[in-house]
Design a protein around this motif. Structure first.
Motif, PDB file in Angstrom:
ATOM      1  N   ILE A  40      -3.476   6.935  12.027  1.00 18.03           N
ATOM      2  CA  ILE A  40      -3.626   6.306  10.720  1.00 18.03           C
ATOM      3  C   ILE A  40      -5.030   6.570  10.171  1.00 18.03           C
ATOM      4  O   ILE A  40      -6.029   6.505  10.901  1.00 18.03           O
ATOM      5  CB  ILE A  40      -3.321   4.792  10.802  1.00 18.03           C
ATOM      6  CG1 ILE A  40      -3.267   4.154   9.417  1.00 18.03           C
ATOM      7  CG2 ILE A  40      -4.318   4.061  11.715  1.00 18.03           C
ATOM      8  CD1 ILE A  40      -2.606   2.757   9.420  1.00 18.03           C
ATOM      9  N   ALA A 278       9.417  -3.074   7.717  1.00 11.58           N
ATOM     10  CA  ALA A 278       8.289  -2.143   7.921  1.00 11.58           C
ATOM     11  C   ALA A 278       6.968  -2.906   7.960  1.00 11.58           C
ATOM     12  O   ALA A 278       6.103  -2.634   8.809  1.00 11.58           O
ATOM     13  CB  ALA A 278       8.267  -1.090   6.809  1.00 11.58           C
ATOM     14  N   ALA A 282       4.666  -2.867  11.472  1.00 10.63           N
ATOM     15  CA  ALA A 282       3.275  -2.380  11.490  1.00 10.63           C
ATOM     16  C   ALA A 282       2.325  -3.498  11.913  1.00 10.63           C
ATOM     17  O   ALA A 282       1.373  -3.276  12.670  1.00 10.63           O
ATOM     18  CB  ALA A 282       2.883  -1.842  10.114  1.00 10.63           C
ATOM     19  N   LEU A 290       0.113  -3.879   5.873  1.00 15.27           N
ATOM     20  CA  LEU A 290       0.536  -3.012   4.771  1.00 15.27           C
ATOM     21  C   LEU A 290       0.793  -3.873   3.543  1.00 15.27           C
ATOM     22  O   LEU A 290       0.660  -5.090   3.583  1.00 15.27           O
ATOM     23  CB  LEU A 290       1.807  -2.252   5.171  1.00 15.27           C
ATOM     24  CG  LEU A 290       1.683  -1.353   6.406  1.00 15.27           C
ATOM     25  CD1 LEU A 290       3.038  -0.746   6.748  1.00 15.27           C
ATOM     26  CD2 LEU A 290       0.647  -0.247   6.183  1.00 15.27           C
ATOM     27  N   THR A 295       2.461   0.885   0.506  1.00 14.59           N
ATOM     28  CA  THR A 295       2.417   1.298   1.914  1.00 14.59           C
ATOM     29  C   THR A 295       3.604   0.756   2.699  1.00 14.59           C
ATOM     30  O   THR A 295       4.044   1.391   3.662  1.00 14.59           O
ATOM     31  CB  THR A 295       1.096   0.856   2.561  1.00 14.59           C
ATOM     32  OG1 THR A 295       0.907  -0.553   2.344  1.00 14.59           O
ATOM     33  CG2 THR A 295      -0.074   1.606   1.962  1.00 14.59           C
ATOM     34  N   MET A 299       5.955   3.185   4.660  1.00 21.37           N
ATOM     35  CA  MET A 299       6.227   2.962   6.088  1.00 21.37           C
ATOM     36  C   MET A 299       7.728   2.821   6.343  1.00 21.37           C
ATOM     37  O   MET A 299       8.234   3.291   7.358  1.00 21.37           O
ATOM     38  CB  MET A 299       5.466   1.729   6.583  1.00 21.37           C
ATOM     39  CG  MET A 299       5.589   1.484   8.078  1.00 21.37           C
ATOM     40  SD  MET A 299       5.071   2.867   9.141  1.00 21.37           S
ATOM     41  CE  MET A 299       3.291   2.790   8.989  1.00 21.37           C
ATOM     42  N   PHE A 318      -0.604   8.857   9.019  1.00 24.13           N
ATOM     43  CA  PHE A 318      -0.205   7.992   7.904  1.00 24.13           C
ATOM     44  C   PHE A 318      -1.474   7.595   7.165  1.00 24.13           C
ATOM     45  O   PHE A 318      -2.391   7.030   7.748  1.00 24.13           O
ATOM     46  CB  PHE A 318       0.521   6.756   8.438  1.00 24.13           C
ATOM     47  CG  PHE A 318       0.985   5.805   7.351  1.00 24.13           C
ATOM     48  CD1 PHE A 318       2.113   6.094   6.594  1.00 24.13           C
ATOM     49  CD2 PHE A 318       0.292   4.627   7.095  1.00 24.13           C
ATOM     50  CE1 PHE A 318       2.542   5.223   5.592  1.00 24.13           C
ATOM     51  CE2 PHE A 318       0.722   3.754   6.094  1.00 24.13           C
ATOM     52  CZ  PHE A 318       1.843   4.048   5.338  1.00 24.13           C
ATOM     53  N   HIS A 320      -3.258   5.159   5.066  1.00 23.50           N
ATOM     54  CA  HIS A 320      -3.132   3.759   4.630  1.00 23.50           C
ATOM     55  C   HIS A 320      -3.947   3.598   3.339  1.00 23.50           C
ATOM     56  O   HIS A 320      -5.170   3.598   3.368  1.00 23.50           O
ATOM     57  CB  HIS A 320      -3.632   2.784   5.700  1.00 23.50           C
ATOM     58  CG  HIS A 320      -3.310   1.361   5.344  1.00 23.50           C
ATOM     59  ND1 HIS A 320      -3.263   0.363   6.245  1.00 23.50           N
ATOM     60  CD2 HIS A 320      -2.996   0.808   4.160  1.00 23.50           C
ATOM     61  CE1 HIS A 320      -2.942  -0.773   5.625  1.00 23.50           C
ATOM     62  NE2 HIS A 320      -2.788  -0.515   4.359  1.00 23.50           N
TER      63      HIS A 320
END
Ligand SMILES: *Cc1c(COP(=O)(O)O)cnc(C)c1O
Length: 338
Positions: A40, A278, A282, A290, A295, A299, A318, A320
């Motif tokens: 990330i 999601a 996360a 997120l 995001t 995700m 990913f 962010h």
């Protein structure tokens, strides 16, 4: 690629960390091919009043605004816009006024959506807000507001929605350089970058920066609003125009621009259970917060594609892009569904 020529002002906390996501990687390792190795890039940590991806764009936009002796930043966004919050913060940092038009794009009349989250922070940061109905011609509204500021004797600087023009996109050319440098130092071979893609400046800047460097790392944008053909056309146009600013227009090709817009759900800013799942995954694996609009949707796409085996064996970064402040505007939507 000599970005100092564009005279950015510096206030972002850079470089942002590039970190592994070991627990999320483990959670998505169930596909027959083992799933991706996830990392990330923490652009939620850019440091400007909560941070997020608009901060990098604003370093270049503020540089231009100050060079033009502006005294008022004028911009627009949806009610829970993270761009508006970061623009209000940048205005405060440089002693400028900030005038904003918020589009009531989702139609939500929930109190938290309209008053908490980013809206509360916009007001705390001193921005002057006005709200218009969904479907308003926001570019025209922005031009009218700028004319109003000028009529009062002010010097407006107009920042388009999301800060997405060739100047703002330079912030993501810089991010592409920063990310590749970090990966080189770590000995990390990146196979793909995944990011949310909305007003297109982030996606376009990344594509342009990577193309100009010849880094050969594909970027997958997960759409949050427009259909695929429209989104890809917007990103491609802005990526080409951004590269053109540096004399490298031809390095950006149409195939470099890929958006997957299958995860938008009901529409911009509207949250479904896939997004909520999601957000929860996360948070409960690698403690990543997120947001519901961008995001979380990206995700949701990353999770679904990983489970389908789309990234098997790949090292995926990913990006962010921030937005967790918006969570508090969605409290009533999220409550009881986490
Ligand atoms: C604005 C925003 C995006 C989308 O970036 P664009 O440059 O508008 O495409 C993604 N994530 C968050 C949190 C944002 O606020």
């Amino acid at each position: 690629m000599h970005l100092a020529r564009f005279n950015p002002v510096r206030f972002a906390h850079l470089p942002t960390p590039l970190e592994p996501l070991p627990r999320l990687t483990e959670a998505l390792s169930g596909s027959p091919g083992g799933g991706p190795m996830l990392w990330i890039k923490r652009d939620d940590c850019t440091g400007l009043a909560g941070g997020g991806n608009k901060t990098r764009k604003l370093e270049y936009l503020l540089g231009d605004a100050l060079a033009n002796d502006a005294d008022t930043l004028v911009t627009q966004g949806a009610v829970q816009s993270n761009h508006v919050r970061q623009t209000a913060a940048a205005a405060a940092r440089f002693g400028l006024a900030c005038e904003v038009i918020l589009e009531h794009r989702t139609g939500s009349d929930a109190h938290d959506y309209n008053r908490s989250g980013n809206v509360l922070l916009d007001e705390l940061l001193g921005a002057k807000l006005r709200t218009v109905p969904a479907g308003t011609d926001m570019n025209q509204a922005l031009a009218e507001l700028a004319a109003e500021v000028a009529e009062r004797g002010g010097t407006p600087y107009v920042i388009p929605g999301g800060g997405s023009n060739i100047i703002g996109a330079l912030g993501y050319v810089e991010c592409a350089m920063e990310l590749v440098m970090q990966a080189n130092e770590l000995g990390l071979e990146i196979d793909r970058i995944v990011t949310a893609t909305g007003s297109a400046g982030t996606h376009a800047g990344l594509v342009a920066g990577l193309a100009m460097m010849g880094a050969d790392i594909p970027v997958l944008g997960i759409g949050v609003r427009a259909p695929k053909d429209v989104q890809e056309a917007n990103v491609f146009r802005l990526a080409q125009d951004t590269a053109d600013l540096m004399g490298y227009r031809e390095r950006v090709t149409r195939e470099m621009v890929v958006a997957d817009c299958d995860y938008v759900g009901e529409g911009y800013g509207l949250v479904d259970q896939g997004v909520i799942d999601a957000l929860a995954l996360a948070a409960r694996t690698d403690a990543i917060l997120l947001d519901p609009v961008y995001t979380g949707k990206a995700m949701k796409g990353l999770i679904a594609l990983s489970r389908k085996g789309a990234f098997d064996g790949e090292t995926v970064v990913f990006l962010h892009t921030g937005g967790a402040q918006g969570l508090f505007g969605y409290q009533t939507v999220l409550e009881g569904r986490l």
